[in-house]
Scaffold this motif. Structure first.
Motif, PDB file in Angstrom:
ATOM      1  N   VAL A 151       6.616  -6.444  -5.241  1.00  0.00           N
ATOM      2  CA  VAL A 151       6.356  -5.294  -4.359  1.00  0.00           C
ATOM      3  C   VAL A 151       7.136  -4.067  -4.805  1.00  0.00           C
ATOM      4  N   ILE A 152       8.404  -4.243  -5.161  1.00  0.00           N
ATOM      5  CA  ILE A 152       9.245  -3.083  -5.473  1.00  0.00           C
ATOM      6  C   ILE A 152       9.044  -2.582  -6.903  1.00  0.00           C
ATOM      7  N   SER A 153       8.290  -3.320  -7.719  1.00  0.00           N
ATOM      8  CA  SER A 153       8.051  -2.840  -9.082  1.00  0.00           C
ATOM      9  C   SER A 153       7.125  -1.623  -9.038  1.00  0.00           C
ATOM     10  N   PRO A 154       7.392  -0.599  -9.867  1.00  0.00           N
ATOM     11  CA  PRO A 154       6.566   0.616  -9.843  1.00  0.00           C
ATOM     12  C   PRO A 154       5.120   0.325 -10.221  1.00  0.00           C
ATOM     13  N   GLY A 155       4.217   1.036  -9.582  1.00  0.00           N
ATOM     14  CA  GLY A 155       2.801   0.863  -9.844  1.00  0.00           C
ATOM     15  C   GLY A 155       1.991   1.906  -9.102  1.00  0.00           C
ATOM     16  N   PRO A 156       0.673   1.746  -9.060  1.00  0.00           N
ATOM     17  CA  PRO A 156      -0.169   2.729  -8.381  1.00  0.00           C
ATOM     18  C   PRO A 156       0.128   2.861  -6.891  1.00  0.00           C
ATOM     19  N   ASP A 157       0.546   1.763  -6.245  1.00  0.00           N
ATOM     20  CA  ASP A 157       0.876   1.849  -4.815  1.00  0.00           C
ATOM     21  C   ASP A 157       2.033   2.808  -4.576  1.00  0.00           C
ATOM     22  N   PHE A 158       3.075   2.681  -5.398  1.00  0.00           N
ATOM     23  CA  PHE A 158       4.245   3.554  -5.260  1.00  0.00           C
ATOM     24  C   PHE A 158       3.864   5.014  -5.510  1.00  0.00           C
ATOM     25  N   ALA A 159       3.047   5.229  -6.545  1.00  0.00           N
ATOM     26  CA  ALA A 159       2.629   6.592  -6.862  1.00  0.00           C
ATOM     27  C   ALA A 159       1.796   7.185  -5.730  1.00  0.00           C
ATOM     28  N   MET A 160       0.910   6.387  -5.130  1.00  0.00           N
ATOM     29  CA  MET A 160       0.046   6.895  -4.074  1.00  0.00           C
ATOM     30  C   MET A 160       0.842   7.228  -2.815  1.00  0.00           C
ATOM     31  N   VAL A 161       1.770   6.347  -2.428  1.00  0.00           N
ATOM     32  CA  VAL A 161       2.601   6.626  -1.253  1.00  0.00           C
ATOM     33  C   VAL A 161       3.442   7.871  -1.490  1.00  0.00           C
ATOM     34  N   THR A 162       3.981   8.009  -2.687  1.00  0.00           N
ATOM     35  CA  THR A 162       4.782   9.185  -3.015  1.00  0.00           C
ATOM     36  C   THR A 162       3.962  10.460  -2.860  1.00  0.00           C
ATOM     37  N   ARG A 163       2.758  10.446  -3.389  1.00  0.00           N
ATOM     38  CA  ARG A 163       1.923  11.645  -3.320  1.00  0.00           C
ATOM     39  C   ARG A 163       1.579  12.010  -1.873  1.00  0.00           C
ATOM     40  N   LEU A 164       1.149  11.026  -1.084  1.00  0.00           N
ATOM     41  CA  LEU A 164       0.733  11.318   0.284  1.00  0.00           C
ATOM     42  C   LEU A 164       1.913  11.720   1.165  1.00  0.00           C
ATOM     43  N   ALA A 165       3.063  11.062   0.976  1.00  0.00           N
ATOM     44  CA  ALA A 165       4.232  11.400   1.787  1.00  0.00           C
ATOM     45  C   ALA A 165       4.705  12.823   1.496  1.00  0.00           C
ATOM     46  N   ILE A 166       4.687  13.220   0.222  1.00  0.00           N
ATOM     47  CA  ILE A 166       5.158  14.556  -0.147  1.00  0.00           C
ATOM     48  C   ILE A 166       4.163  15.635   0.256  1.00  0.00           C
ATOM     49  N   SER A 167       2.871  15.356   0.072  1.00  0.00           N
ATOM     50  CA  SER A 167       1.867  16.393   0.323  1.00  0.00           C
ATOM     51  C   SER A 167       1.421  16.455   1.779  1.00  0.00           C
TER      52      SER A 167
END
Length: 232
Positions: free
Chosen positions: A24-40
């Motif tokens: 779960v904690i390994s970087p991947g598309p899920d992490f990138a998507m959450v990062t984008r939505l949380a920031i934007s």
């Protein structure tokens, strides 16, 4: 024998717990998507995306628990179809994040609408209020996270491998369902914490100046992951 069975059960629980957390904690598309939505879009959208990610994992868990996981994973056409769909979705997400820059590079501009003369005419009744778009945006964030994992062939292979290689065939179904709830909950909690951390006031003040560059980097990352998945 009972003691041996208990030891095996304990090792199985520990193995599932550790492997799931590391995955779960390994970087991947899920992490990138959450990062984008949380920031934007903000914290609520990021948390809804995290819930969607956990719900998307449940799709793979459902057919694996009922015994179809190995069958799906062994069929090349199913894996290929899922790989193409997942890759196309990631590329689309990446391009959507980069769309303003793409429009700018292509020289597209929004056409200026002429001023509405009737806007200055007083009316007897107030204009109807425009409904808040938060509901639709949060729903979109949930389904974005859901599709991100439901269409991810790597998530499928992880779940199938975990249940076929780590979890014993003699494990009761109710316990397998418990494992599934744990795996989905780990996704929701971890990515929910990521969304909360990225939207803390102290973090927001630090990334305010580079926010647009983070969104661009995430867009490139998502598109790159899609291209990599397509070529793999």
């Amino acid at each position: 024998m009972p003691a041996l069975s208990t030891d095996i059960l304990s090792m199985e629980i520990i193995a599932v717990g550790i492997i799931t957390i590391l995955a779960v904690i390994s970087p991947g598309p899920d992490f990138a998507m959450v990062t984008r939505l949380a920031i934007s879009r903000g914290r609520r959208a990021g948390v809804m995306c995290a819930i969607g990610i956990g719900s998307g994992v449940s799709v793979h868990l459902a057919y694996t628990v009922i015994g179809l996981g190995v069958l799906f994973a062994s069929n090349v056409w199913i894996l290929t179809s899922l790989r193409y769909l997942g890759a196309a979705y990631l590329i689309w997400l990446g391009l959507s994040a980069l769309w303003p820059d793409i429009r700018h590079l292509l020289g597209w501009r929004k056409r200026q609408k002429p001023a509405d003369v009737s806007a200055n005419i007083p009316t007897t009744s107030p204009a109807p209020e425009t409904p808040s778009p938060d509901h639709y945006r949060n729903g979109s964030a949930f389904w974005t996270g859901f599709a991100c994992n439901a269409l991810n062939p790597k998530t499928m292979l992880f779940i199938v491998s975990l249940f076929s290689q780590v979890i014993s065939p003699t494990t009761p179904v109710i316990q397998e369902i418990g494992y599934g709830i744990y795996i989905a909950a780990c996704h929701m909690v971890w990515f929910g914490l990521v969304a909360v951390a990225l939207t803390l006031p102290a973090v927001q003040s630090r990334i305010a100046l580079v926010k647009i560059w983070i969104e661009r980097a995430v867009g490139l990352c998502l598109a790159g992951l899609g291209i990599k998945l397509l070529a793999s």
